[in-house]
Structures are given as C-alpha cells and as structure tokens.
Write a protein that holds these residues in place. Structure first.
Motif, PDB file in Angstrom:
ATOM      1  N   MET A   1       2.808  -5.938  13.178  1.00 43.53           N
ATOM      2  CA  MET A   1       1.831  -4.880  13.437  1.00 43.53           C
ATOM      3  C   MET A   1       0.839  -4.871  12.279  1.00 43.53           C
ATOM      4  SD  MET A   1       2.634  -0.938  14.473  1.00 43.53           S
ATOM      5  CE  MET A   1       3.833  -1.486  15.697  1.00 43.53           C
ATOM      6  N   LYS A   2      -0.405  -5.282  12.557  1.00 42.99           N
ATOM      7  CA  LYS A   2      -1.357  -5.574  11.494  1.00 42.99           C
ATOM      8  C   LYS A   2      -1.741  -4.344  10.679  1.00 42.99           C
ATOM      9  CE  LYS A   2      -3.419  -9.641  13.689  1.00 42.99           C
ATOM     10  NZ  LYS A   2      -4.668 -10.281  14.158  1.00 42.99           N
ATOM     11  N   GLY A   3      -1.767  -3.177  11.286  1.00 37.58           N
ATOM     12  CA  GLY A   3      -2.215  -2.001  10.551  1.00 37.58           C
ATOM     13  C   GLY A   3      -1.190  -1.442   9.590  1.00 37.58           C
ATOM     14  N   LEU A   4       0.081  -1.850   9.704  1.00 43.28           N
ATOM     15  CA  LEU A   4       1.124  -1.255   8.882  1.00 43.28           C
ATOM     16  C   LEU A   4       0.969  -1.543   7.397  1.00 43.28           C
ATOM     17  CD1 LEU A   4       3.669   0.414   8.832  1.00 43.28           C
ATOM     18  CD2 LEU A   4       4.988  -1.652   9.288  1.00 43.28           C
ATOM     19  N   PRO A   5       0.694  -2.787   6.964  1.00 44.45           N
ATOM     20  CA  PRO A   5       0.535  -3.022   5.514  1.00 44.45           C
ATOM     21  C   PRO A   5      -0.590  -2.208   4.890  1.00 44.45           C
ATOM     22  CG  PRO A   5       0.819  -5.099   6.690  1.00 44.45           C
ATOM     23  CD  PRO A   5       0.624  -4.052   7.731  1.00 44.45           C
ATOM     24  N   LEU A   6      -1.651  -1.939   5.660  1.00 44.97           N
ATOM     25  CA  LEU A   6      -2.759  -1.154   5.121  1.00 44.97           C
ATOM     26  C   LEU A   6      -2.335   0.279   4.819  1.00 44.97           C
ATOM     27  CD1 LEU A   6      -5.622  -2.347   7.499  1.00 44.97           C
ATOM     28  CD2 LEU A   6      -5.049  -3.216   5.229  1.00 44.97           C
ATOM     29  N   LEU A   7      -1.315   0.761   5.531  1.00 47.68           N
ATOM     30  CA  LEU A   7      -0.842   2.118   5.326  1.00 47.68           C
ATOM     31  C   LEU A   7       0.192   2.207   4.218  1.00 47.68           C
ATOM     32  CD1 LEU A   7      -0.436   3.376   9.007  1.00 47.68           C
ATOM     33  CD2 LEU A   7      -2.170   4.084   7.377  1.00 47.68           C
ATOM     34  N   ILE A   8       1.214   1.395   4.319  1.00 43.32           N
ATOM     35  CA  ILE A   8       2.373   1.575   3.448  1.00 43.32           C
ATOM     36  C   ILE A   8       2.120   1.085   2.029  1.00 43.32           C
ATOM     37  CG2 ILE A   8       3.520  -0.635   3.888  1.00 43.32           C
ATOM     38  CD1 ILE A   8       6.140   1.030   4.166  1.00 43.32           C
ATOM     39  N   THR A   9       1.099   0.268   1.823  1.00 45.15           N
ATOM     40  CA  THR A   9       0.796  -0.204   0.472  1.00 45.15           C
ATOM     41  C   THR A   9      -0.410   0.499  -0.142  1.00 45.15           C
ATOM     42  OG1 THR A   9      -0.615  -1.995   1.311  1.00 45.15           O
ATOM     43  CG2 THR A   9       1.732  -2.480   1.028  1.00 45.15           C
ATOM     44  N   ASN A  10      -0.969   1.478   0.546  1.00 48.63           N
ATOM     45  CA  ASN A  10      -2.186   2.137   0.066  1.00 48.63           C
ATOM     46  C   ASN A  10      -1.881   2.972  -1.174  1.00 48.63           C
ATOM     47  OD1 ASN A  10      -4.576   3.549  -0.304  1.00 48.63           O
ATOM     48  ND2 ASN A  10      -4.918   3.820   1.879  1.00 48.63           N
ATOM     49  N   PRO A  11      -2.422   2.605  -2.331  1.00 49.58           N
ATOM     50  CA  PRO A  11      -2.111   3.365  -3.564  1.00 49.58           C
ATOM     51  C   PRO A  11      -2.686   4.767  -3.567  1.00 49.58           C
ATOM     52  CG  PRO A  11      -3.812   1.727  -3.985  1.00 49.58           C
ATOM     53  CD  PRO A  11      -3.319   1.465  -2.600  1.00 49.58           C
ATOM     54  N   ASP A  12      -3.591   5.074  -2.644  1.00 49.56           N
ATOM     55  CA  ASP A  12      -4.170   6.416  -2.588  1.00 49.56           C
ATOM     56  C   ASP A  12      -3.134   7.458  -2.188  1.00 49.56           C
ATOM     57  OD1 ASP A  12      -6.267   8.240  -2.795  1.00 49.56           O
ATOM     58  OD2 ASP A  12      -6.656   8.155  -0.639  1.00 49.56           O
ATOM     59  N   PHE A  13      -2.006   7.011  -1.588  1.00 50.84           N
ATOM     60  CA  PHE A  13      -0.969   7.935  -1.158  1.00 50.84           C
ATOM     61  C   PHE A  13       0.155   8.074  -2.190  1.00 50.84           C
ATOM     62  CE2 PHE A  13      -1.970   5.988   3.239  1.00 50.84           C
ATOM     63  CZ  PHE A  13      -3.159   6.682   3.299  1.00 50.84           C
ATOM     64  N   ALA A  14      -0.025   7.535  -3.369  1.00 46.44           N
ATOM     65  CA  ALA A  14       1.079   7.442  -4.333  1.00 46.44           C
ATOM     66  C   ALA A  14       1.695   8.797  -4.644  1.00 46.44           C
ATOM     67  CB  ALA A  14       0.596   6.770  -5.614  1.00 46.44           C
ATOM     68  N   ASP A  15       0.863   9.823  -4.790  1.00 50.94           N
ATOM     69  CA  ASP A  15       1.369  11.144  -5.152  1.00 50.94           C
ATOM     70  C   ASP A  15       1.610  12.043  -3.945  1.00 50.94           C
ATOM     71  OD1 ASP A  15       1.224  10.457  -7.862  1.00 50.94           O
ATOM     72  OD2 ASP A  15      -0.886  11.073  -7.969  1.00 50.94           O
ATOM     73  N   GLU A  16       1.393  11.516  -2.763  1.00 54.69           N
ATOM     74  CA  GLU A  16       1.538  12.301  -1.531  1.00 54.69           C
ATOM     75  C   GLU A  16       2.300  11.485  -0.492  1.00 54.69           C
ATOM     76  OE1 GLU A  16      -2.598  14.782  -1.657  1.00 54.69           O
ATOM     77  OE2 GLU A  16      -2.677  12.610  -1.623  1.00 54.69           O
ATOM     78  N   PHE A  17       3.443  10.988  -0.914  1.00 57.18           N
ATOM     79  CA  PHE A  17       4.229  10.083  -0.091  1.00 57.18           C
ATOM     80  C   PHE A  17       5.705  10.338  -0.393  1.00 57.18           C
ATOM     81  CE2 PHE A  17       6.236   6.071   1.026  1.00 57.18           C
ATOM     82  CZ  PHE A  17       5.554   5.677   2.164  1.00 57.18           C
ATOM     83  N   ASP A  18       6.491  10.671   0.631  1.00 57.65           N
ATOM     84  CA  ASP A  18       7.907  10.968   0.452  1.00 57.65           C
ATOM     85  C   ASP A  18       8.735   9.718   0.726  1.00 57.65           C
ATOM     86  OD1 ASP A  18       7.541  13.734  -0.085  1.00 57.65           O
ATOM     87  OD2 ASP A  18       7.265  14.095   2.066  1.00 57.65           O
ATOM     88  N   VAL A  19       9.597   9.368  -0.218  1.00 53.96           N
ATOM     89  CA  VAL A  19      10.447   8.193  -0.045  1.00 53.96           C
ATOM     90  C   VAL A  19      11.800   8.551   0.552  1.00 53.96           C
ATOM     91  CG1 VAL A  19       9.298   6.974  -1.922  1.00 53.96           C
ATOM     92  CG2 VAL A  19      11.319   8.372  -2.411  1.00 53.96           C
TER      93      VAL A  19
END
Length: 773
Positions: A1-19
């Motif tokens: 799924m081509k759009g997935l890497p653009l989402l999960i690696t986006n550093p703009d979400f670093a402080d707003e991303f739950d692991v």
C-alpha cells in the motif's frame, strides 16, 4: 500500500503519535476518552496480541480474550488502519463526473492532527463506479454485482498488508525509532449510504446493532452489537429472504473484512457526526419538522409568513467569528455541512416563539447532545450527560407525533436511531470528532477536485493519481527536510554568516545575534499573537497551550484626543476620568473602595492611546484550532466596520474565578480599548457597558442564560473600565425576539441596540458551550 510509508514515517507526527494503547484519567480519576488509542477497542486489540503491554496481561474488561501464543507478536506496536470512502462529484455544471476515492489514516495519530489535515490522511485508491442502462439500474443482479465489486476491490487493496497483520513488520516510526509493527483494520469512516454497502446491511436497518427496523424508534441503552460470527451462524440456518426481512442482512455479499484477521466490520463502524447528527438528525429532520408543524398549524399562507419572520431573525443575528451569515434566512439552494452547522448555532432563539414548549425542549436536548458528543475530550461524566440528553430528547420528540408532523413515528429513520450508539462509540474509539466524515469530505478538495481541475479532462484518472502521488511525496520530503534542519534560515542568512565568519573570525561573532549558525532576519509582519497584530481572519493558531490571553492591536488609532476628559466626551462618557480613577484604585489596592466613599482623584496619565480591536487567544481543542489546541479571535470596537455601521462586540469578563460556567462570568459590550501609563506601569484597558442576568438560572425553556444591559438611576448606560486580563473571550448575544415583528429593512448591526434582553448563545462554538453550560 503505497500511501502507508508516507504516513508512518512522517516526522511531523513525532510528538502526536501513540505507540501503544493507554487509559487516561483526569485528576479525579475519571476515565477520559480522546484519541483512538485511548478507547476500549484499541486496548482489546493489544490484549489479544500482548502488544506493548507485556506477555501476561489480564484485563478486567476483556477476560475472555485468549492471549496470542505467537511470541513474535509480543511487545510489538499495534497500528490500526482507518479507512474511509465516499463518492464525490467534480463537475459542478453537469454533475456527471463522479469519483469514489478511498482514504487511509493511522489510528496512532492524534485526532487533532487528523482534523487539521496535516498530511495525516492520504488517498490510496479510486474505486470503479459501474454504469448501466436505465432499464437495468434497479435490477437486483446489477445491484449485487455493484456491491460485490466494491468489496472485492477493497479486499484487493488491503490484502497487501495481510501478512503483516499476523507477523510484525520492522518499520521506522515518526519519532525516528524502528519498531516491530502489527497492522490491523481500524474504524471505517463513511456516511450511512456508504455504511450499508460496507457492512452488507439492508437500507433503513441499523449497521451497528441487530435491532429490527420496526423498533428503531424505541429508546435503547446497552444495545447488542452485530458481529461477524452471528451473521455467519444465521446464514447457515436461514434462507436469503428470511435474513433480508428479519435481520436486515444481505447474505449474497461477503464483506471485505472477512479476509482479514481479527477484523469485524460491524464492530468497526464509527459514528458519523456530519451526516448522522448535523445534516441528518438536525437539518433534514428537526428543521424540516418544525417547518412542517408551522404549515400544519397555521396553513400555507400564514405559515410561510411565519417562516419569513424566522428568516429575518436569522438574518438579524449579530456577527460572530466563524458564524456564517444568513442574509436570506435558510432559503439556500444547496446546503453544505458548514451551512448546517451555522444554522444549528442560531436556530433555537429564532423559532422558540413559534413552536410549542415541548418542541423547543426537544430541540434543546438534541442540541445539548450534539455539542457534548462533538467535544475533543470525553469523560464518563460527559457520556452520562449524553445519555441523559438522549433520554429527554426521546421523550419530548413525541410532540412531532401528537401534532401530526410524524404520525407514523420514527421507526423508518436509522439516523435518529444511530444517536443511541454514540456512548458506545466513545468508549470504543475515543472522541467521535476524530473519525467524522467531515475529515474525508474536506480531503475531497485536495485529493480529487483540485487534481481533476489540473488535468486536461481527457482520461483524467491517471493524471489525478500522478498529481496525488507527487503532492504526497513533496509533502513527505518537506517534512523530512524540516526534521533534518535543511529548511532553517535562508540563502541570505547562510551568506551573511559566512561573510561575518571570514571578516571577524568565529571567536568574534556575537552570540546574541548569531546562535547555532542562524541569522535572525527581519519579520515584516511580526507575530500576530505576541505583539497584538491585527489580522483580518480569526481561527486556529500554532503554539503551546495557554488558557487565555488578550492583547491590544499592534497600532493605536490616531484620530482621538490624548486626555481623559476629552476622550470621555468623544465617547459620550463624561465621567470616564472617575471610572479610570476607580479602576486604578482597584489595581493598586487589595481591598475595594468602600461603598459610599468618594472616588479618589485620577492621577496624571501618560501615553494615552485608543485601539479598535484586541486579540483573544485561548485553549479550545474542540473547535478548529492549532497544534496545541489554541484559537484566536478578534474583539472589535470600531465606529465603522468595513466602511459601514459601527461594530461593538460583546465579551465574557471574569467575575468569580472560583465558580464554573457563566455564574463566574459577566457579559459586557466593549465601547473602546485604550491604554495608558501611570506610575511607570502600563495598563491595557477596555471601556465596557455591563450586562446582568435577569435570573439566577438559565431560561428553563431554551437552556440559555438571558441578560439585559445595565442602566443607572438616570437611565444612562452603566459603564465600567476593566483590565484586559479580566476578559476571557468574545461572547455572542442573540436578541430575545419575543413577539417582535422584524421589518424588512432591519440591519444586523442594529440588533444589540434594538432589544431589551438577550440570550447568551452557548452554541456559538464548542468553547462557548463549555464555559456557558
């Protein structure tokens, strides 16, 4: 799924991303629901896989869950994929160019990021839209083919990730760390017509619970939820017609989720605030039912005359940031979601005098439900209030049956029934505004309509796909460059640093001017929040969380006197020096001036300036706000607004900070902003006209506080001078119209001067609803 890497690696979400899933509690240990990972559904998935919760997890809510025996999944990060689909039309003139996009987002991303469209949603596919001749359009075989094609297409799209729904995939996360990730199907965003296709349910049945279509009007609490296992069990013992008529299940369709592990599409159907609550229950039901009642009660001629008065009342509502003007009333050719939201804010005060009390109460409780369910932070207390509002609304809406508006009842209205599921949706998926179809509707513009306009209109789909791929990659590249520090400064700053380094040497550089290799360039516009700039637009602002701040405009007005007596004469307040003297006494003394004591003389002032506006910045995460949940609005006090009539806005002023809600506030109307210096201290102030509540409680019928302007014994406006720190934000006052007949030439700018009492509109926005509840 081509759009997935653009989402999960986006550093703009670093402080707003739950692991990992989590449970959040307020200081009183009440459970809170915010983002998707704070809900019970995400916790259940983690327990199933032992993801980030340890190998031996016993959960009090899901003790029947069997912990996975595959040790490879233990400690992995669970990443739910939020899908959404919705048809849209790109050709306004003909309406024949339809597209069916499919969007994807990550459940780990916070709701505020998804709602702000910060590249948290990507388009992953365009579904085919089968066409046929008119004579076959309603053929059962064609409809079956269309549904099967829909599910087969979605199955093919998500099957690329199926191997990683059982075995972890090592992936780089927004914070830069590599983790083992287990993917799964998360909540599905769609309107009702799309939901019945996704869930393979018959129209006019509920997609969430197995309640019979004939019983949808009954109040239901703690409903059973449809499950995939139950549907399969019924299919083994019932024929197709029995399933259709008795359970609302389309047996010929295999939902695409059946091919995925631990994915039940009935469990994953999220509530849709836009189409179910705002455009459905409110606009298409309550507003139309009120119109139908007026016609039934008064006849066509008188009824349309009453609606003309209602339209004039809607047009007479004072202006407010974010409020759409209704200059022609509700007579729109085409309604949008924003139009429905705007009408919801001002509808109740406009119709209260033309409908029975129980009808007003029904609208009031539905509005309360709507504003509570749209909050960004939900608690168990909020959920209990939502349930209470639904119960009262369910009770009072019977007035539409007894008056003949809905003689057949509400059994054929699944959108009305869907409201009962929102307490369950909140506990499962967090705040519903993070999974609303308004998010995908807004994405249509960037992902479908603008790429279509850029194409040459000949076989545009391939061009639209290329445009989306390029814009997504450019956005991802920009985030990556920003994260690496490659976009800091400019060519001029680098050249200036190199020149100074050669001329002075590194040891002689002034660390105050050049820090970490950065040259401080001049910003011509300045920061509108910090320096009190005066932009024309209100709305979201970036920055850290601040509960509230009010600052004057950047530049003072020049055409005003520079002494207090002359300024008081200019504004028609000759006792302005006495008001300022009392204000200064309160600012410099701990105890207020005793009653009956003479006002001390006003000390000499320096640098007296007048301003026409001030900026209020406050924390409002439920409204359209910036990253930190911050929002800004302009408070106006100007004798001419856009070369037209004067505009003097109303505000909430602090009265008692120990009391919550409107009881701890005052309503006031700003006459002007000014500042002066006294004793070496600068005082930013506001001259205001006070308003007082007419009762100690809100109006029982509408639930709104009613206030009236204060006058002294000589029937002159009761003015006061307050510090800007006492102002919380704008207040929206709507006239209590009563039996008044609004003339055709009545202007919106006259509303705050023409009536004796006013409603404090807590429906102006979500923040106003919270502070004036």
């Amino acid at each position: 799924m081509k759009g997935l890497p653009l989402l999960i690696t986006n550093p703009d979400f670093a402080d707003e991303f739950d692991v990992a899933p989590y449970r959040e509690y307020d200081p009183l240990l009440n459970r809170q629901y915010t983002n998707l990972m704070s809900g019970n559904w995400a916790w259940k998935q983690a327990v199933r896989f032992c993801l980030n919760l340890g190998r031996c997890v016993i959960d009090e809510l899901y003790q029947d869950v069997i912990v996975a025996e595959d040790l490879e999944t233990h400690g992995a990060m669970y990443c739910p994929l939020i899908l959404g689909s919705d048809k849209t039309t790109v050709s306004v003139a003909t309406g024949q160019n339809e597209y069916h996009p499919v969007y994807m987002s990550l459940g780990n991303v916070w709701n505020n990021v998804r709602r702000a469209h910060r590249n948290a949603i990507v388009i992953i596919a365009f579904l085919s839209i089968p066409k046929t001749e008119k004579r076959y359009a309603n053929d059962s075989r064609f409809r079956l083919f269309r549904r099967q094609l829909f599910h087969a297409s979605l199955s093919e799209i998500v099957n690329t990730l199926r191997p990683f729904m059982l075995k972890p995939d090592i992936t780089r996360c927004p914070d830069g760390h590599f983790r083992r990730v287990i993917y799964g199907l998360g909540p599905y965003i769609a309107d009702y017509m799309e939901q019945i296709v996704v869930a393979a349910i018959v129209q006019n049945w509920c997609v969430t619970c197995p309640t019979r279509r004939q019983n949808l009007q009954d109040f239901c609490e703690g409903l059973d939820v449809r499950t995939r296992e139950h549907a399969k069990s019924l299919a083994r013992v019932c024929n197709r017609k029995h399933l259709w008529d008795t359970y609302g299940i389309i047996n010929d369709i295999i939902p695409f989720s059946d091919d995925l592990p631990h994915a039940d599409i009935h469990e994953l159907m999220a509530g849709d605030l836009l189409h179910q609550v705002i455009k459905g229950c409110f606009k298409e039901h309550l507003v139309d039912w009120v119109f139908a009642y007026i016609i039934l009660e008064h006849g066509e001629t008188v009824g349309h005359g009453i609606w003309g008065q209602i339209d004039r009342r809607l047009a007479a509502v004072p202006t407010f940031p974010g409020l759409r003007p209704f200059h022609q009333g509700r007579d729109f050719k085409q309604w949008t979601g924003d139009d429905s939201k705007g009408l919801m804010k001002i509808f109740l005060p406009a119709v209260v005098n033309f409908i029975p009390p129980d009808m007003t109460r029904a609208i009031k409780y539905f509005m309360e439900f709507c504003y509570l369910v749209r909050r960004s932070i939900q608690t168990e207390d909020t959920v209990a209030r939502i349930t209470h509002c639904l119960e009262r609304y369910h009770h009072y809406r019977q007035i539409f049956v007894t008056t003949g508006v809905r003689p057949e009842g509400f059994s054929s209205l699944p959108l009305q029934h869907s409201a009962f599921h929102y307490p369950h949706h909140i506990r499962q998926f967090g705040a519903p505004n993070g999974l609303c179809s308004s998010i995908t509707e807004s994405k249509h513009i960037k992902a479908v309509k603008e790429p279509w306009r850029r194409s040459n209109k000949y076989n545009p789909l391939a061009q639209m796909l290329s445009t989306n791929q390029r814009t997504d990659k450019l956005a991802a590249a920009r985030m990556d460059f920003t994260d690496r520090g490659m976009l800091e400064g400019s060519c001029l700053s680098d050249a200036m640093q190199a020149f100074l380094s050669l001329a002075l040497g590194d040891d002689e550089l002034d660390s105050d001017e050049l820090e970490d290799g950065e040259f401080e360039e001049e910003q011509p516009n300045g920061n509108a929040i910090e320096d009190g700039g005066d932009p024309e637009d209100d709305g979201a602002v970036e920055g850290p969380k601040v509960l509230g701040d009010v600052s004057l405009a950047k530049r003072p007005e020049r055409a005003y006197p520079r002494t207090l007596p002359e300024l008081g004469t200019c504004f028609g307040v000759p006792h302005l020096p006495s008001l300022v003297a009392s204000f200064l006494y309160d600012q410099t003394h701990n105890e207020p001036l005793p009653d009956g004591s003479p006002t001390p003389p006003c000390p000499p002032l320096q640098h007296l300036n007048v301003y026409h506006s001030a900026a209020a910045t406050f924390y409002a995460p439920s409204d359209i706000s910036g990253i930190g949940g911050m929002r800004r609005e302009r408070i106006r006090a100007t004798p001419s607004w856009f070369n037209g009539p004067a505009r003097y806005d109303c505000v909430f002023a602090e009265n008692d900070s120990t009391v919550e809600g409107f009881r701890g506030l005052h309503a006031a109307r700003v006459q002007t902003f000014f500042s002066f210096e006294c004793g070496g201290v600068e005082y930013p102030c506001a001259l205001i006209h006070w308003y007082s509540p007419v009762a100690d409680e809100p109006d029982e019928l509408t639930g709104l506080w009613v206030v009236e302007p204060d006058f002294d014994t000589d029937n002159r406006p009761f003015y006061g001078v307050i510090h800007l720190d006492s102002i919380l934000r704008l207040a929206h006052l709507i006239p209590v119209f009563g039996d008044a007949v609004i003339p055709p030439d009545f202007q919106q700018s006259q509303s705050l001067d023409a009536f004796k009492t006013y409603y404090v509109n807590k429906y102006a926005d979500h923040h106003a609803h919270e502070i004036a509840f």
